[in-house]
Design a protein around this motif. Structure first.
Motif, PDB file in Angstrom:
ATOM      1  N   ARG A   1     -16.002   2.416   4.474  1.00 44.11           N
ATOM      2  CA  ARG A   1     -15.231   3.378   3.686  1.00 44.11           C
ATOM      3  C   ARG A   1     -16.028   4.665   3.560  1.00 44.11           C
ATOM      4  O   ARG A   1     -17.241   4.625   3.357  1.00 44.11           O
ATOM      5  CB  ARG A   1     -14.923   2.821   2.297  1.00 44.11           C
ATOM      6  N   LEU A   2     -15.346   5.783   3.718  1.00 47.00           N
ATOM      7  CA  LEU A   2     -15.993   7.075   3.506  1.00 47.00           C
ATOM      8  C   LEU A   2     -16.254   7.273   2.021  1.00 47.00           C
ATOM      9  O   LEU A   2     -15.368   7.059   1.191  1.00 47.00           O
ATOM     10  CB  LEU A   2     -15.110   8.210   4.029  1.00 47.00           C
ATOM     11  N   LYS A   3     -17.477   7.677   1.703  1.00 44.66           N
ATOM     12  CA  LYS A   3     -17.850   7.908   0.311  1.00 44.66           C
ATOM     13  C   LYS A   3     -18.170   9.386   0.136  1.00 44.66           C
ATOM     14  O   LYS A   3     -19.107   9.910   0.750  1.00 44.66           O
ATOM     15  CB  LYS A   3     -19.053   7.052  -0.074  1.00 44.66           C
ATOM     16  N   ILE A   4     -17.381  10.054  -0.705  1.00 44.24           N
ATOM     17  CA  ILE A   4     -17.481  11.501  -0.884  1.00 44.24           C
ATOM     18  C   ILE A   4     -18.520  11.825  -1.962  1.00 44.24           C
ATOM     19  O   ILE A   4     -18.423  11.339  -3.092  1.00 44.24           O
ATOM     20  CB  ILE A   4     -16.117  12.103  -1.285  1.00 44.24           C
TER      21      ILE A   4
ATOM     22  N   GLY B   1      -5.081  15.887   6.431  1.00 42.02           N
ATOM     23  CA  GLY B   1      -4.610  15.057   7.540  1.00 42.02           C
ATOM     24  C   GLY B   1      -5.760  14.513   8.353  1.00 42.02           C
ATOM     25  O   GLY B   1      -5.783  13.328   8.723  1.00 42.02           O
ATOM     26  N   LYS B   2      -6.737  15.352   8.659  1.00 39.33           N
ATOM     27  CA  LYS B   2      -7.919  14.895   9.409  1.00 39.33           C
ATOM     28  C   LYS B   2      -8.707  13.874   8.596  1.00 39.33           C
ATOM     29  O   LYS B   2      -9.193  12.865   9.123  1.00 39.33           O
ATOM     30  CB  LYS B   2      -8.808  16.083   9.769  1.00 39.33           C
ATOM     31  N   LEU B   3      -8.850  14.146   7.310  1.00 41.48           N
ATOM     32  CA  LEU B   3      -9.609  13.221   6.463  1.00 41.48           C
ATOM     33  C   LEU B   3      -8.905  11.870   6.373  1.00 41.48           C
ATOM     34  O   LEU B   3      -9.556  10.814   6.384  1.00 41.48           O
ATOM     35  CB  LEU B   3      -9.798  13.828   5.075  1.00 41.48           C
ATOM     36  N   TYR B   4      -7.583  11.899   6.291  1.00 43.36           N
ATOM     37  CA  TYR B   4      -6.799  10.664   6.264  1.00 43.36           C
ATOM     38  C   TYR B   4      -7.050   9.857   7.539  1.00 43.36           C
ATOM     39  O   TYR B   4      -7.246   8.636   7.499  1.00 43.36           O
ATOM     40  CB  TYR B   4      -5.321  11.021   6.123  1.00 43.36           C
ATOM     41  N   GLU B   5      -7.057  10.543   8.674  1.00 36.69           N
ATOM     42  CA  GLU B   5      -7.315   9.878   9.957  1.00 36.69           C
ATOM     43  C   GLU B   5      -8.724   9.303   9.999  1.00 36.69           C
ATOM     44  O   GLU B   5      -8.933   8.158  10.434  1.00 36.69           O
ATOM     45  CB  GLU B   5      -7.122  10.884  11.096  1.00 36.69           C
ATOM     46  N   ALA B   6      -9.696  10.072   9.533  1.00 42.83           N
ATOM     47  CA  ALA B   6     -11.083   9.596   9.541  1.00 42.83           C
ATOM     48  C   ALA B   6     -11.261   8.399   8.612  1.00 42.83           C
ATOM     49  O   ALA B   6     -11.965   7.437   8.944  1.00 42.83           O
ATOM     50  CB  ALA B   6     -12.020  10.732   9.127  1.00 42.83           C
TER      51      ALA B   6
ATOM     52  N   THR C   1       0.857  -1.177   0.000  1.00 41.48           N
ATOM     53  CA  THR C   1       0.000   0.000   0.000  1.00 41.48           C
ATOM     54  C   THR C   1       0.897   1.232   0.000  1.00 41.48           C
ATOM     55  O   THR C   1       1.743   1.388   0.888  1.00 41.48           O
ATOM     56  CB  THR C   1      -0.926   0.025   1.224  1.00 41.48           C
ATOM     57  N   THR C   2       0.740   2.068  -0.994  1.00 41.85           N
ATOM     58  CA  THR C   2       1.617   3.224  -1.129  1.00 41.85           C
ATOM     59  C   THR C   2       1.343   4.252  -0.037  1.00 41.85           C
ATOM     60  O   THR C   2       0.251   4.322   0.526  1.00 41.85           O
ATOM     61  CB  THR C   2       1.442   3.881  -2.506  1.00 41.85           C
ATOM     62  N   GLU C   3       2.354   5.051   0.227  1.00 42.86           N
ATOM     63  CA  GLU C   3       2.235   6.096   1.236  1.00 42.86           C
ATOM     64  C   GLU C   3       1.472   7.294   0.683  1.00 42.86           C
ATOM     65  O   GLU C   3       1.326   7.464  -0.529  1.00 42.86           O
ATOM     66  CB  GLU C   3       3.633   6.539   1.686  1.00 42.86           C
ATOM     67  N   ARG C   4       1.023   8.134   1.591  1.00 48.31           N
ATOM     68  CA  ARG C   4       0.351   9.374   1.204  1.00 48.31           C
ATOM     69  C   ARG C   4       1.409  10.347   0.687  1.00 48.31           C
ATOM     70  O   ARG C   4       2.359  10.683   1.384  1.00 48.31           O
ATOM     71  CB  ARG C   4      -0.383   9.933   2.415  1.00 48.31           C
TER      72      ARG C   4
ATOM     73  N   ASN D   1      -6.466  17.251  -5.421  1.00 45.80           N
ATOM     74  CA  ASN D   1      -7.474  16.318  -5.920  1.00 45.80           C
ATOM     75  C   ASN D   1      -7.456  15.035  -5.084  1.00 45.80           C
ATOM     76  O   ASN D   1      -6.502  14.256  -5.133  1.00 45.80           O
ATOM     77  CB  ASN D   1      -7.200  15.993  -7.391  1.00 45.80           C
ATOM     78  N   LEU D   2      -8.514  14.826  -4.301  1.00 41.52           N
ATOM     79  CA  LEU D   2      -8.543  13.701  -3.361  1.00 41.52           C
ATOM     80  C   LEU D   2      -8.376  12.332  -4.022  1.00 41.52           C
ATOM     81  O   LEU D   2      -7.667  11.475  -3.479  1.00 41.52           O
ATOM     82  CB  LEU D   2      -9.843  13.735  -2.547  1.00 41.52           C
ATOM     83  N   PRO D   3      -9.015  12.046  -5.167  1.00 39.63           N
ATOM     84  CA  PRO D   3      -8.814  10.720  -5.753  1.00 39.63           C
ATOM     85  C   PRO D   3      -7.345  10.428  -6.081  1.00 39.63           C
ATOM     86  O   PRO D   3      -6.927   9.272  -6.063  1.00 39.63           O
ATOM     87  CB  PRO D   3      -9.667  10.764  -7.030  1.00 39.63           C
ATOM     88  N   GLU D   4      -6.557  11.454  -6.379  1.00 37.77           N
ATOM     89  CA  GLU D   4      -5.136  11.248  -6.639  1.00 37.77           C
ATOM     90  C   GLU D   4      -4.343  11.153  -5.342  1.00 37.77           C
ATOM     91  O   GLU D   4      -3.391  10.378  -5.244  1.00 37.77           O
ATOM     92  CB  GLU D   4      -4.581  12.400  -7.485  1.00 37.77           C
ATOM     93  N   TYR D   5      -4.736  11.933  -4.354  1.00 38.88           N
ATOM     94  CA  TYR D   5      -3.934  12.051  -3.141  1.00 38.88           C
ATOM     95  C   TYR D   5      -4.263  10.980  -2.098  1.00 38.88           C
ATOM     96  O   TYR D   5      -3.364  10.371  -1.518  1.00 38.88           O
ATOM     97  CB  TYR D   5      -4.133  13.441  -2.539  1.00 38.88           C
ATOM     98  N   LEU D   6      -5.548  10.732  -1.842  1.00 39.04           N
ATOM     99  CA  LEU D   6      -5.931   9.725  -0.851  1.00 39.04           C
ATOM    100  C   LEU D   6      -6.423   8.430  -1.483  1.00 39.04           C
ATOM    101  O   LEU D   6      -6.791   7.485  -0.789  1.00 39.04           O
ATOM    102  CB  LEU D   6      -6.981  10.288   0.110  1.00 39.04           C
ATOM    103  N   GLY D   7      -6.463   8.420  -2.793  1.00 38.67           N
ATOM    104  CA  GLY D   7      -6.660   7.188  -3.543  1.00 38.67           C
ATOM    105  C   GLY D   7      -7.782   6.303  -3.071  1.00 38.67           C
ATOM    106  O   GLY D   7      -8.933   6.722  -2.945  1.00 38.67           O
ATOM    107  N   GLU D   8      -7.444   5.057  -2.783  1.00 44.69           N
ATOM    108  CA  GLU D   8      -8.437   4.035  -2.466  1.00 44.69           C
ATOM    109  C   GLU D   8      -8.924   4.075  -1.022  1.00 44.69           C
ATOM    110  O   GLU D   8      -9.757   3.257  -0.644  1.00 44.69           O
ATOM    111  CB  GLU D   8      -7.853   2.649  -2.770  1.00 44.69           C
ATOM    112  N   LEU D   9      -8.408   5.013  -0.235  1.00 52.10           N
ATOM    113  CA  LEU D   9      -8.934   5.151   1.129  1.00 52.10           C
ATOM    114  C   LEU D   9     -10.387   5.605   1.106  1.00 52.10           C
ATOM    115  O   LEU D   9     -11.135   5.375   2.053  1.00 52.10           O
ATOM    116  CB  LEU D   9      -8.106   6.156   1.920  1.00 52.10           C
TER     117      LEU D   9
END
Length: 665
Positions: A459-462, A444-449, A318-321, A385-393
Motif C-alpha cells: 500500500r502506498l503510504k503518503i 487518476g495516476k495516483l489511483y492507478e499507482a 468496495t465503493t467506487e471513486r 482531500n485524498l483520505p476522503e477521495y481515495l480512502g483505504e487505497l
C-alpha cells in the motif's frame, strides 16, 4: 237428453283427461319425484366431541333433503334433520345399530311435504380410539410441520387444523408413520402471520365396514411463524446510485433485525428493522474507495444484547471513486459560476484555500455552496482531500503536522525536526486523521499507482502532498542556516549514523558535507522558492505491506536531506516504489527516492501557482441528510447555536443545521 246437456256432457268428458293430467302434474309427479334413497355403500362417520358425545355424519342420500337418525330403534333427534349430520350424547361404548332414513321433499298447495325413503342400518361397535401422542417437528428449511405419532395398532391417525371458531379441518391421514403439512408457496397453508398461531391436533381413527370413528384430540400443538423461519437469512445488495446501496434480506427468526457494518473488527449496528416492516435498508452515500462489510442478525425481545437467533451471510462491497461530499480547496482564487460553464454568470471569486464540500461533478466543474449560493468551480484547479477521495487505497502519516521527520541524515534541523511545520497546524485532526490535499486531475495516476501497489501486496503510504509555499521557505531557511555548522556528536536517535562521508584529515563534518556531492546541493532536496508540492501535484510517499502494515526499509528515512537519499543509491525496495509510481505516469527527482510529481498535468494546465497558505477543513460539510459545520480540528458543532460569517445557526444533536436543511439537487 237435451242439446245443451249433451254439449255439457261432451265437454266434461273432453276435460276429464286434462283434469287427470293436471292432477298428475300437481300431486302425483311431485310425490314420485320426491322418492329418495341411501346410496349403496353408505357409511357413518363419528367424531368425538367429548366423552360419550359425538357428531355423527352420514353419506348424503340420493335426492334426500331431510333425514331421521335412530339409534337402536330410538330416534336420536326430534323431528327430521335438514343436514346429513347430528350431535348425539349419552352413547355408551359397545355395539349399536344406527339407522338413517332419507326423505325427499315435495309441495302440496304450497306446503312442503316429506316422502320417506328406504332407510339404511349400520351396526357399529362404538369405541373411540385413545388420543394419540406424538412428537411435533417443524422444519424451517422445508417449511413443513410433521407429527410423528406413537406406533398405531388397529387404527389410523389424522392431522387436523383447529379453526379459530373451534371447528376442525383434516389435513392429512396415515395408517402409520409421520403426517405433515406444508406452508407457503404451493403449501396447504400460508405461514402464520406475526402475532398469530395455528393450532393442530392429532385424532385417532378406527374404521370398519360402513363406519369410521374419529376419537378425541391429542394435546394441541401451537405453531408460531418463527418456528418455520430459518436461522439463516439471505442478504443481497444493489447500488441504484453510486456508493448508495440498498440491502435486502429474506425473513428469518427474530422479533426484529439489526443491520450491522464491520468497523475496526467489530460489528456496529446501523439500524433496527421490525420483523413486520419491509426488510430493506438504504445505506445512504458511503465514502469513496472504502471496503464495507454488512450483515443482518435477528434477535428476540428480552434477549441479552449480542444474543442473536438468526444471522445472514456477510456481504463486502468496495465503493467506487467519487468526489461527492469530499472536501476541496481552490489552488488559487477561482471564479464561482451559476452553471458548469465558464461562459455562465459569474457570482463571485472564491479565495484560494477555502474549504468547500463537493455536491456534484459536471462538465469538469464541481458543484459547491459558497457564500449562501450554489454554483460551480473549475475542478482542474481544486485540490481534493485524498483520505476522503481515495480512502483505504492509501495510508497516511503526515508527520509535518505533529513531528516533522525532516533531518539531515539523522541530524536535527532545529525548529523543524520533531516540530509542527509552519502551515501544517490544521492538517492533523482531533480524531487522528489527516488532511492530504492533492490536485484533482492528478488523482487518476495516483489511483492507478495505488491499485498497482495493492496487486503486489503493498500500500502506498503518503507522508506529504500539498505543502504550503510558506512551509517550503521556512524549512529551507532554517536548514540553510546550518550549512557550515558541525553536526552533533549523535543523531536524533542517540546514535552515530553508520554511513558517513570520508573526511580529510582535520576536516569537520558539517551539514553542507552531507548534502553537497558532485552537482547536488541543498536546493536539490528543498526548493528555495517554489516547489511542485506548492502546486499540489507532488507526493512524498513510501510502501507498506498490506498484511501487517510494516513499511519497507528504504536506503534512508523519509525526508532525509542528504546525498544518501539520491536515486542512484536506491535499494531494491526503493526501486520497486519507483517502478510503481513511474509506471502510473509520475515523474521523480534524482535526489529523493520518496518524491513523485505529475509533470503531465502541470504541463496540460500550464500550472505556475505556488500557493502560500496552509489549509484547514473548517467550513460547511454536507451528506445525504443535510448540512453541518466542521471546525478546524475536524469536530462538528452540535447542540449549540453559533454565529458564522455574520449569521446565527442552530445545530441539533447530530450536528445538522436547520438553516441548511435541504441540499439543492
Amino acid at each position: 237428453m237435451g242439446k245443451k246437456a249433451k254439449i255439457t256432457l261432451i265437454c266434461a268428458l273432453a276435460a276429464l283427461p286434462l283434469l287427470l293430467i293436471a292432477a298428475f302434474l300437481l300431486f302425483v309427479l311431485p310425490y314420485v319425484n320426491a322418492a329418495s334413497s341411501m346410496p349403496e355403500g353408505a357409511s357413518l362417520a363419528f367424531f368425538e366431541l367429548a366423552e360419550g358425545e359425538y357428531r355423527v355424519e352420514w353419506t348424503e342420500g340420493v335426492n334426500a333433503t331431510h333425514y331421521k337418525l335412530a339409534i337402536d330403534g330410538e330416534e336420536a333427534a326430534a323431528g327430521t334433520l335438514d343436514t346429513n349430520s347430528a350431535d348425539v350424547s349419552g352413547l355408551a361404548e359397545g355395539e349399536h345399530v344406527f339407522t338413517v332414513t332419507p326423505f325427499g321433499s315435495w309441495s302440496l298447495f304450497g306446503a312442503e311435504k316429506l316422502r320417506e325413503g328406504e332407510p339404511v342400518s349400520i351396526s357399529v361397535p362404538l369405541k373411540s380410539p385413545d388420543p394419540p401422542r406424538a412428537e411435533w417437528l417443524p422444519d424451517e428449511d422445508a417449511k413443513t410441520l410433521s407429527a410423528e405419532p406413537e406406533p398405531l395398532v388397529g387404527r389410523s391417525c389424522e392431522l387436523r387444523l383447529v379453526n379459530p371458531d373451534g371447528t376442525e379441518r383434516a389435513l392429512a391421514s396415515s395408517d402409520g408413520g409421520a403426517l405433515s403439512v406444508s406452508f407457503g408457496g404451493e403449501g396447504e397453508l400460508e405461514i402464520p402471520e406475526y402475532g398469530s398461531t395455528y393450532a393442530f391436533v392429532l385424532r385417532g381413527v378406527v374404521s370398519g365396514e360402513g363406519y369410521k370413528i374419529t376419537g378425541p384430540a391429542g394435546e394441541e400443538y401451537l405453531l408460531e411463524r418463527e418456528a418455520l423461519l430459518s436461522g439463516v437469512s439471505e442478504l443481497t445488495i444493489e447500488a441504484p446510485k453510486t456508493n448508495d446501496y440498498v440491502l435486502r434480506w429474506t425473513e428469518a427468526k427474530g422479533d426484529y433485525y439489526l443491520v450491522q457494518r464491520l468497523e475496526g473488527g467489530e460489528w456496529l449496528t446501523m439500524c433496527r428493522v421490525e420483523c413486520t416492516d419491509e426488510l430493506e435498508f438504504e445505506t445512504g452515500t458511503l465514502k469513496s474507495c472504502r471496503e464495507y462489510s454488512f450483515r443482518v442478525v435477528g434477535a428476540d425481545e428480552g434477549d441479552a444484547e449480542g444474543v442473536y437467533v438468526s444471522e445472514s451471510n456477510e456481504l463486502t462491497e468496495t465503493t467506487e471513486r467519487s468526489p461527492l461530499y469530499c472536501t476541496v480547496w481552490p489552488l488559487t482564487a477561482m471564479a464561482f459560476y451559476s452553471e458548469p460553464d465558464a461562459g455562465a454568470e459569474r457570482y463571485a471569486d472564491v479565495p484560494a484555500a477555502t474549504a468547500l464540500c463537493v455536491l456534484g461533478e459536471e462538465n469538469g466543474f464541481f458543484k459547491v455552496r459558497y457564500s449562501g449560493q450554489y454554483g460551480y468551480i473549475d475542478s482542474n484547479y481544486c485540490m481534493i482531500n485524498l483520505p476522503e477521495y481515495l480512502g483505504e487505497l492509501l495510508s497516511y502519516d503526515i508527520t509535518n503536522s505533529y513531528a516533522s521527520k525532516y533531518a539531515v541524515h539523522g541530524y536535527e534541523i532545529p525548529e523543524v525536526t520533531g516540530e509542527v511545520v509552519y502551515g501544517y497546524e490544521h492538517v492533523q485532526l482531533a480524531d487522528g486523521q489527516y488532511l492530504a490535499p492533492y490536485l484533482y486531475p492528478c488523482c487518476g495516476k495516483l489511483y492507478e499507482a495505488a491499485n498497482a501497489a495493492l496487486a503486489k501486496g503493498y500500500r502506498l503510504k503518503i507522508y506529504d502532498s500539498y505543502r504550503p509555499n510558506a512551509a517550503t521557505r521556512d524549512i529551507y531557511d532554517k536548514a540553510a542556516l546550518l550549512a557550515d555548522q558541525p553536526v552533533p556528536e549523535l543523531d536524533i536517535y542517540g546514535e552515530a549514523p553508520e554511513e558517513l562521508p570520508e573526511l580529510a584529515e582535520g576536516e569537520i563534518l558539517t551539514y553542507r558535507r552531507l548534502w553537497e556531492e558532485g552537482s547536488y546541493g541543498l536546493p536539490n532536496f528543498l526548493a528555495q522558492n517554489g516547489s511542485m508540492h506548492n502546486m499540489g501535484i507532488a507526493l512524498d510517499l513510501t510502501l507498506e505491506r498490506v498484511d501487517g502494515g510494516e513499511e519497507l526499509e528504504m536506503q534512508t528515512e523519509m525526508h532525509d536531506l542528504s546525498i544518501y537519499s539520491i536515486l542512484s543509491r536506491n535499494n531494491e525496495e526503493a526501486v520497486l516504489l519507483d517502478s510503481i509510481m513511474k509506471g502510473a505516469g509520475f515523474g521523480g527527482l534524482t535526489s529523493e527516492w520518496w518524491h513523485f510529481q505529475d509533470n503531465e498535468t502541470r504541463q496540460a494546465l500550464s500550472l505556475n501557482i505556488y500557493m502560500w497558505n496552509g489549509v484547514s477543513c473548517a467550513g460547511w460539510v454536507a451528506d445525504d441528510t443535510g448540512w453541518r459545520y466542521r471546525s478546524a480540528d475536524g469536530s462538528l458543532l452540535s447542540s449549540t447555536t453559533r454565529e458564522i460569517d455574520g449569521a446565527s445557526y442552530t445545530f441539533d444533536e447530530q450536528g445538522y443545521c436547520e438553516y441548511f436543511e435541504e441540499i439543492e439537487e
